[in-house]
Design a protein around this motif. Structure first.
Motif, PDB file in Angstrom:
ATOM      1  N   GLU A 117      23.603  13.765  -7.275  1.00 56.25           N
ATOM      2  CA  GLU A 117      24.237  15.048  -7.552  1.00 56.25           C
ATOM      3  C   GLU A 117      25.715  14.835  -7.855  1.00 56.25           C
ATOM      4  OE1 GLU A 117      23.614  17.873  -4.508  1.00 56.25           O
ATOM      5  OE2 GLU A 117      21.421  17.792  -4.628  1.00 56.25           O
ATOM      6  N   ALA A 118      26.187  15.514  -8.882  1.00 56.88           N
ATOM      7  CA  ALA A 118      27.589  15.353  -9.271  1.00 56.88           C
ATOM      8  C   ALA A 118      28.099  16.648  -9.874  1.00 56.88           C
ATOM      9  CB  ALA A 118      27.755  14.211 -10.268  1.00 56.88           C
ATOM     10  N   ALA A 119      29.399  16.853  -9.721  1.00 60.29           N
ATOM     11  CA  ALA A 119      30.082  17.978 -10.366  1.00 60.29           C
ATOM     12  C   ALA A 119      31.087  17.398 -11.346  1.00 60.29           C
ATOM     13  CB  ALA A 119      30.785  18.840  -9.324  1.00 60.29           C
ATOM     14  N   PHE A 120      31.017  17.868 -12.605  1.00 66.57           N
ATOM     15  CA  PHE A 120      31.883  17.345 -13.663  1.00 66.57           C
ATOM     16  C   PHE A 120      32.908  18.418 -14.035  1.00 66.57           C
ATOM     17  CE2 PHE A 120      27.730  15.358 -14.039  1.00 66.57           C
ATOM     18  CZ  PHE A 120      28.047  14.008 -14.087  1.00 66.57           C
ATOM     19  N   PHE A 121      34.141  17.975 -14.306  1.00 63.70           N
ATOM     20  CA  PHE A 121      35.233  18.909 -14.585  1.00 63.70           C
ATOM     21  C   PHE A 121      36.077  18.410 -15.756  1.00 63.70           C
ATOM     22  CE2 PHE A 121      34.299  18.793 -10.085  1.00 63.70           C
ATOM     23  CZ  PHE A 121      34.118  20.116  -9.753  1.00 63.70           C
ATOM     24  N   PRO A 141      37.061  10.899 -21.204  1.00 63.49           N
ATOM     25  CA  PRO A 141      36.533  10.913 -19.838  1.00 63.49           C
ATOM     26  C   PRO A 141      36.695  12.279 -19.193  1.00 63.49           C
ATOM     27  CG  PRO A 141      38.666   9.816 -19.890  1.00 63.49           C
ATOM     28  CD  PRO A 141      38.296  10.109 -21.326  1.00 63.49           C
ATOM     29  N   VAL A 142      35.863  12.557 -18.212  1.00 67.32           N
ATOM     30  CA  VAL A 142      35.953  13.790 -17.435  1.00 67.32           C
ATOM     31  C   VAL A 142      36.015  13.397 -15.960  1.00 67.32           C
ATOM     32  CG1 VAL A 142      34.664  15.119 -19.156  1.00 67.32           C
ATOM     33  CG2 VAL A 142      33.444  14.079 -17.236  1.00 67.32           C
ATOM     34  N   PHE A 143      36.420  14.343 -15.129  1.00 60.81           N
ATOM     35  CA  PHE A 143      36.454  14.093 -13.693  1.00 60.81           C
ATOM     36  C   PHE A 143      35.081  14.398 -13.095  1.00 60.81           C
ATOM     37  CE2 PHE A 143      40.947  14.929 -14.651  1.00 60.81           C
ATOM     38  CZ  PHE A 143      41.534  13.819 -14.053  1.00 60.81           C
ATOM     39  N   ALA A 144      34.722  13.609 -12.093  1.00 65.07           N
ATOM     40  CA  ALA A 144      33.442  13.809 -11.428  1.00 65.07           C
ATOM     41  C   ALA A 144      33.620  13.726  -9.924  1.00 65.07           C
ATOM     42  CB  ALA A 144      32.422  12.776 -11.891  1.00 65.07           C
ATOM     43  N   ILE A 145      32.945  14.611  -9.198  1.00 63.68           N
ATOM     44  CA  ILE A 145      32.894  14.579  -7.735  1.00 63.68           C
ATOM     45  C   ILE A 145      31.458  14.279  -7.328  1.00 63.68           C
ATOM     46  CG2 ILE A 145      33.039  15.991  -5.645  1.00 63.68           C
ATOM     47  CD1 ILE A 145      35.381  17.448  -6.874  1.00 63.68           C
ATOM     48  N   PHE A 146      31.278  13.274  -6.497  1.00 59.79           N
ATOM     49  CA  PHE A 146      29.935  12.871  -6.082  1.00 59.79           C
ATOM     50  C   PHE A 146      29.581  13.361  -4.682  1.00 59.79           C
ATOM     51  CE2 PHE A 146      31.210   9.954  -9.403  1.00 59.79           C
ATOM     52  CZ  PHE A 146      30.086   9.892 -10.202  1.00 59.79           C
ATOM     53  N   ASP A 147      30.586  13.716  -3.899  1.00 56.64           N
ATOM     54  CA  ASP A 147      30.314  14.315  -2.585  1.00 56.64           C
ATOM     55  C   ASP A 147      30.289  15.830  -2.777  1.00 56.64           C
ATOM     56  OD1 ASP A 147      30.038  15.010   0.033  1.00 56.64           O
ATOM     57  OD2 ASP A 147      31.681  13.760   0.779  1.00 56.64           O
ATOM     58  N   THR A 148      29.186  16.326  -3.355  1.00 56.04           N
ATOM     59  CA  THR A 148      29.113  17.747  -3.722  1.00 56.04           C
ATOM     60  C   THR A 148      29.092  18.657  -2.500  1.00 56.04           C
ATOM     61  OG1 THR A 148      26.712  17.520  -3.899  1.00 56.04           O
ATOM     62  CG2 THR A 148      27.986  17.300  -5.923  1.00 56.04           C
ATOM     63  N   GLN A 149      28.527  18.163  -1.378  1.00 57.57           N
ATOM     64  CA  GLN A 149      28.507  18.987  -0.172  1.00 57.57           C
ATOM     65  C   GLN A 149      29.932  19.271   0.305  1.00 57.57           C
ATOM     66  OE1 GLN A 149      26.247  17.297   3.038  1.00 57.57           O
ATOM     67  NE2 GLN A 149      26.548  19.053   4.383  1.00 57.57           N
ATOM     68  N   ALA A 150      30.753  18.226   0.337  1.00 60.16           N
ATOM     69  CA  ALA A 150      32.147  18.417   0.742  1.00 60.16           C
ATOM     70  C   ALA A 150      32.895  19.285  -0.273  1.00 60.16           C
ATOM     71  CB  ALA A 150      32.843  17.062   0.876  1.00 60.16           C
ATOM     72  N   TYR A 151      32.535  19.179  -1.535  1.00 64.67           N
ATOM     73  CA  TYR A 151      33.190  19.988  -2.568  1.00 64.67           C
ATOM     74  C   TYR A 151      32.943  21.464  -2.331  1.00 64.67           C
ATOM     75  CZ  TYR A 151      33.696  22.355  -7.060  1.00 64.67           C
ATOM     76  OH  TYR A 151      34.016  23.248  -8.047  1.00 64.67           O
ATOM     77  N   TRP A 152      31.696  21.835  -2.084  1.00 62.80           N
ATOM     78  CA  TRP A 152      31.388  23.250  -1.877  1.00 62.80           C
ATOM     79  C   TRP A 152      31.993  23.764  -0.573  1.00 62.80           C
ATOM     80  CZ3 TRP A 152      30.252  25.859  -5.855  1.00 62.80           C
ATOM     81  CH2 TRP A 152      29.470  25.317  -6.886  1.00 62.80           C
ATOM     82  N   SER A 212      37.349  22.250  15.220  1.00 58.09           N
ATOM     83  CA  SER A 212      36.804  22.069  13.884  1.00 58.09           C
ATOM     84  C   SER A 212      37.945  22.024  12.896  1.00 58.09           C
ATOM     85  CB  SER A 212      35.827  23.196  13.523  1.00 58.09           C
ATOM     86  OG  SER A 212      36.509  24.436  13.544  1.00 58.09           O
ATOM     87  N   GLN A 213      37.728  21.339  11.805  1.00 57.46           N
ATOM     88  CA  GLN A 213      38.781  21.133  10.820  1.00 57.46           C
ATOM     89  C   GLN A 213      38.306  21.596   9.450  1.00 57.46           C
ATOM     90  OE1 GLN A 213      39.426  16.927  11.002  1.00 57.46           O
ATOM     91  NE2 GLN A 213      40.497  16.999  12.961  1.00 57.46           N
ATOM     92  N   PRO A 214      39.196  22.161   8.632  1.00 58.15           N
ATOM     93  CA  PRO A 214      38.822  22.520   7.255  1.00 58.15           C
ATOM     94  C   PRO A 214      38.445  21.254   6.475  1.00 58.15           C
ATOM     95  CG  PRO A 214      40.890  23.555   7.891  1.00 58.15           C
ATOM     96  CD  PRO A 214      40.570  22.561   8.951  1.00 58.15           C
ATOM     97  N   VAL A 215      37.474  21.410   5.623  1.00 61.69           N
ATOM     98  CA  VAL A 215      37.022  20.266   4.826  1.00 61.69           C
ATOM     99  C   VAL A 215      37.976  20.055   3.667  1.00 61.69           C
ATOM    100  CG1 VAL A 215      35.158  19.356   3.391  1.00 61.69           C
ATOM    101  CG2 VAL A 215      34.628  20.644   5.461  1.00 61.69           C
ATOM    102  N   LYS A 216      38.428  18.820   3.508  1.00 61.39           N
ATOM    103  CA  LYS A 216      39.308  18.488   2.410  1.00 61.39           C
ATOM    104  C   LYS A 216      38.513  18.339   1.115  1.00 61.39           C
ATOM    105  CE  LYS A 216      42.692  15.993   5.243  1.00 61.39           C
ATOM    106  NZ  LYS A 216      43.389  14.684   5.444  1.00 61.39           N
ATOM    107  N   ALA A 217      39.147  18.647   0.024  1.00 58.63           N
ATOM    108  CA  ALA A 217      38.494  18.459  -1.282  1.00 58.63           C
ATOM    109  C   ALA A 217      38.238  16.971  -1.504  1.00 58.63           C
ATOM    110  CB  ALA A 217      39.375  19.013  -2.387  1.00 58.63           C
ATOM    111  N   PRO A 218      37.019  16.600  -1.880  1.00 60.15           N
ATOM    112  CA  PRO A 218      36.705  15.177  -2.075  1.00 60.15           C
ATOM    113  C   PRO A 218      37.422  14.610  -3.292  1.00 60.15           C
ATOM    114  CG  PRO A 218      34.864  16.536  -2.788  1.00 60.15           C
ATOM    115  CD  PRO A 218      35.865  17.460  -2.161  1.00 60.15           C
ATOM    116  N   LYS A 219      37.465  13.307  -3.327  1.00 59.55           N
ATOM    117  CA  LYS A 219      38.154  12.610  -4.408  1.00 59.55           C
ATOM    118  C   LYS A 219      37.389  12.746  -5.723  1.00 59.55           C
ATOM    119  CE  LYS A 219      39.973   8.039  -5.655  1.00 59.55           C
ATOM    120  NZ  LYS A 219      40.118   6.613  -5.239  1.00 59.55           N
TER     121      LYS A 219
END
Length: 479
Positions: free
Chosen positions: A107-111, A196-207, A222-229
């Motif tokens: 699973e990946a998100a492309f930007f 090239p485009v940006f891609a995030i592979f840790d989609t769970q952390a992204y959402w 508990s801590q807020p989830v940081k945006a993945p790399k």
């Protein structure tokens, strides 16, 4: 009496009763045309199917599916065998297996700017990718010795770039935007092959980071989830559309599974990949669960047997060969039905021949009596009537066969040849432009001719036996 004399007498008898003989022959003609044309349509239908699947690589492919669901640190045990490396080894050991390709969906998100695309990258073994024998519209998928460390080799479908949607455009909920000039929204300004485009592979952390999710920490905090790399990715090749104008690969993105594993290990650095087994601390267990396995058999003939062998091991497996077998059985039933419809006409013609020959016996009773008094052999008398009925079948079959070729020509050149390249008949048969609606192979022509002669002689058998049993004296006294 010589055989040639018997033939002359049979022809002479038919000629004396031209009208009756002609009507009887007409029945055979109609029956022959009906059965040949009906069967020719079925043969054309089956040939189209065989040509369509004969060159299909997928006839040797077997798909094995997993219904196990990844939940938290483990996998729900639903009683099915998991598709891991042990499963790959177990199936690879079966006879007639050419190779086993695991299928890993990443699973990946492309930007890119305001454009976004959520899609899974499908990773296959190199053997399977080579077996696909893709044609590329641009670029080329790199060979294994050309892989670059830290870079994911990618091939995208022709329509993949159009999967991006503008997150800032009103009314768009995502999905395919084809850039129709009549639409208000322009096509996405994305070309993943050129840039090239940006891609995030840790989609769970992204959402979780996007919608304010919380990650559990130590104790009760508990801590807020940081945006993945984000990582830069670029396509190495664009897969060309198939000759049919569409392909299952048009909208997807694909890679080799081995560099994909190395890439994921580099990204997650010991953490569990998304949707993979993990420990309570979130570390990887070292086990990889694949979404599918693609098994290639070493021959089309062994695909069904190999599918059953895999099922006996406890896996959920199916192949296109099962579908093809069902289609062949369906076409066989269709041909039987079409042949039966034509056969009814020949059955009526057979009754007509039998009726004609019985009338001939009554009309020629005195002639039969003379033959017997002169010492003519009973077999000769029988053969005279069998030859006569057989000639009715032969003449009717030859004329019917000629008309069948004419009907076949009309079906192929004037039926279903509209602007759209297909008509009612062609659509019913499942074909396309250029497909023959009717095919009369040589074996069908010979079989139809032989069958028409056979039914003619069978129809004349009972009258011939009756002629043999007539009493000579009674026959001579008959007026």
């Amino acid at each position: 009496m010589r055989f040639s004399d018997q033939i002359k007498m049979a022809l002479s008898s038919l000629w004396r009763r031209k009208l009756r003989s002609g009507l009887t022959i007409l029945g055979v003609v109609i029956g022959t045309v009906a059965i040949v044309v009906m069967l020719s349509i079925g043969i054309a239908q089956q040939q189209f199917m065989e040509e369509a699947i004969g060159s299909s690589r997928e006839l040797q492919d077997i798909r094995v599916y997993s219904s196990g669901m990844i939940i938290g640190p483990g996998i729900r045990d639903d009683g099915t065998k998991k598709l891991d490396d042990k499963a790959v080894a177990e199936i690879s050991a079966l006879p007639h297996v050419e190779y086993v390709s695991p299928v890993l969906r990443i699973e990946a998100a492309f930007f890119l700017g305001p454009y976004e695309n959520m899609q899974s990258i499908e990773a296959y073994s190199r053997e399977y990718l080579d077996d696909l024998d893709w044609d590329f519209e641009a670029g080329a998928f790199p060979a294994p010795d050309e892989y670059q460390e830290g870079k994911l080799p990618l091939a995208i479908g022709k329509q993949f770039n159009y999967q991006f949607y503008n997150t800032k455009a009103r009314g768009q909920m995502g999905g395919f935007w084809g850039g129709d000039p009549d639409e208000e929204q322009p096509p996405p300004d994305v070309n993943m092959f050129e840039d090239p485009v940006f891609a995030i592979f840790d989609t769970q952390a992204y959402w979780q980071s996007k919608f304010g999710g919380q990650a559990s920490g130590d104790g009760e905090t508990s801590q807020p989830v940081k945006a993945p790399k984000k990582y830069l990715v670029q396509a190495d090749a664009i897969i060309a559309p198939s000759k049919l104008g569409y392909s299952e690969f048009d909208f997807g993105i694909y890679t080799d599974i081995e560099p994909a594993k190395e890439y994921l290990n580099m990204i997650f650095k010991g953490k569990a990949w998304p949707n993979q087994p993990q420990t309570k601390s979130g570390r990887s267990t070292g086990q990889i669960i694949y979404s599918q396995l693609v098994i290639k058999s070493d021959s089309i003939d062994e695909t069904m047997n190999l599918t059953r062998s895999i099922q006996e091991l406890g896996y959920q497996a199916n192949s296109n060969a099962e579908y093809i077998q069902q289609m062949q059985e369906s076409y066989a039933r269709t041909q039987t039905m079409l042949g039966g419809i034509g056969g009814i006409s020949l059955l009526v013609a057979t009754i007509g021949i039998a009726n004609t020959m019985m009338m001939a016996i009554y009309e020629r009773t005195k002639e039969i009596g003379v033959f017997k008094v002169l010492g003519c052999n009973l077999k000769t008398i029988r053969n005279l009537f069998l030859l006569e009925s057989g000639m009715i079948g032969l003449i009717g079959g030859m004329i019917g066969l000629g008309l069948s070729y004419g009907a076949s020509y009309l079906l192929n050149h004037f039926v279903g040849q509209g602007d759209d390249g297909g008509g009612m008949l062609m659509g019913m048969m499942g074909g396309g432009p250029g497909q023959a609606n009717s095919i009369i192979p040589p074996w069908l022509a010979l079989a139809a001719l032989a069958f028409s002669i056979l039914i003619g002689m069978l129809a004349g058998l009972l009258p011939a036996l009756r002629a043999m049993r007539l009493s000579p004296l009674e026959a001579i006294r008959t007026e």
